[in-house]
Design a protein around this motif. Sequence first.
Motif, PDB file in Angstrom:
ATOM      1  N   ASP A 146      23.758  -7.471 -27.824  1.00 57.09           N
ATOM      2  CA  ASP A 146      22.574  -6.919 -26.534  1.00 57.09           C
ATOM      3  C   ASP A 146      21.478  -6.425 -27.848  1.00 57.09           C
ATOM      4  N   ARG A 151      18.512 -10.211 -30.513  1.00 57.69           N
ATOM      5  CA  ARG A 151      17.676 -10.954 -28.944  1.00 57.69           C
ATOM      6  C   ARG A 151      16.541 -11.528 -30.738  1.00 57.69           C
ATOM      7  N   ALA A 156      17.582 -15.905 -26.203  1.00 55.57           N
ATOM      8  CA  ALA A 156      18.460 -15.942 -24.288  1.00 55.57           C
ATOM      9  C   ALA A 156      17.832 -16.734 -23.611  1.00 55.57           C
ATOM     10  N   TYR A 167      21.922 -10.871 -22.017  1.00 51.72           N
ATOM     11  CA  TYR A 167      21.904 -11.045 -23.899  1.00 51.72           C
ATOM     12  C   TYR A 167      22.200 -11.705 -24.131  1.00 51.72           C
ATOM     13  N   PRO A 168      21.709 -12.129 -25.415  1.00 52.51           N
ATOM     14  CA  PRO A 168      21.487 -12.913 -26.398  1.00 52.51           C
ATOM     15  C   PRO A 168      22.867 -13.926 -26.397  1.00 52.51           C
TER      16      PRO A 168
END
Length: 445
Positions: A146, A151, A156, A167-168
């Motif tokens: 992250d 991102r 996400a 989290y992406p």
Amino acid sequence: MGIRFPILFLFVMSRTLGHSAELSALSQAIDPDWIAQALATTGKASVRKRKLPAEQVVWLVIALALYRHQSIPEVVAHLDLVLPDEVNADIAKSALTQARQRLGQAPLAQLFAMSASCWDERHQSGRAWRGLCRYAVDGSTLRTSDSPENRAHFGAQAYASGVVASYPQLRLLTLTALATHLVRDAVFGAYGTNEMLYAKSLLDRVPDHSLTVFDKGFFSASLLLQLQTKGHERHWLIPAKANSTWERLDPHPTDYRVRMKVSPQARQAEPDLPAFWEVRAIETTTSHGKKRILLTSLMDRQTYPASEIVHQYEERWRIETSYRELKQELLGSELTLRSGTPETVYQEVWGALLAYNLVRLEMAEVATEAQVEPTRLSFITALHYLRHEWGWMAIEAPGKIPAHLTRLRNRLADLLLTEKRGRSCPRVVKKLPARYPIRAVSKPK
């Protein structure tokens, strides 16, 4: 059985020559000329003398997937990747990060493309079905660290409640061989990009004289006609959606031709699409009694019997285990990738795919010697054996290596699965266990 482990036998020579056993063995599977070509083509070859040149960094990226639970400096030390330096034998952690950043993802992507096509073609021989190599297209996701860069680039998952995932994530699509589970090609990127767009980018790389099996989520006239019309003898197989409509063109009860209308929206986006297209429909019943209709471009009933086509779709289900092997076994259930920037994330994924194919390649070589199907071998056991052998051969006395190899060959039965495993029960949504005991509410009197 006279079985050999092609990579493992090379440890004898590597120990004799005094090289790192693990690295010397792996370098026999991946042609060093491929690495040199990939680095030269992408302009990433090392010009100045470095303790960690570009060629060694390529091996480092691949090894990061094979040794997922070790830190980057530990992997460098384990494989002896740093060139000797009498003045300063150590290398700073920041230098490892800078080396990966200098390399980028392009050489790994090109190396994967060269090796995957070569290995797949080598092991397709004798495993084709009625003259067609068989592949499956399927997708999954991977979680990245992250960082603000990840991102912004990957995005996400967003839920209906408006909450965004912690989290992406990146979306991954692979073209995998049904016979060996070697990944022939892959495409991945931002999570928000539709899988259909990723699938279209894979179509040009599907070989001629092939059958590609899709899940019903990829049902699209644009996608399937593009695969069928561009190239030579490129066929497809896909289950029909529940709301699919068509006109039957012959009276056969379970194996018949149908004509379907291409949607106006698809024709507006691609004017070259026809107004109608004809396909073959095959009705079948699953082991759980569920009726299914398969659609395919294989129109000739004599050349391609319906029962065999149904079997090809059943083989497609086993491809889903390749993602479990990649994410849970190879990466050790460490679902969050190491890298903090999009460029190194791409690099890390290409390295993981190369590492996965190295294990699958070894399994295919062993299966050829044993005269069994590669899918009869256990990926988990093969991976554990290979990691184990790479570990002890690096420190074992050379004279004991032949005895260890004989023992390993005699234990090949451990790799064989007793039978092909299928799903034992249909998919159902399981209720999550409650965190606290549920109290019964008394009714008012």
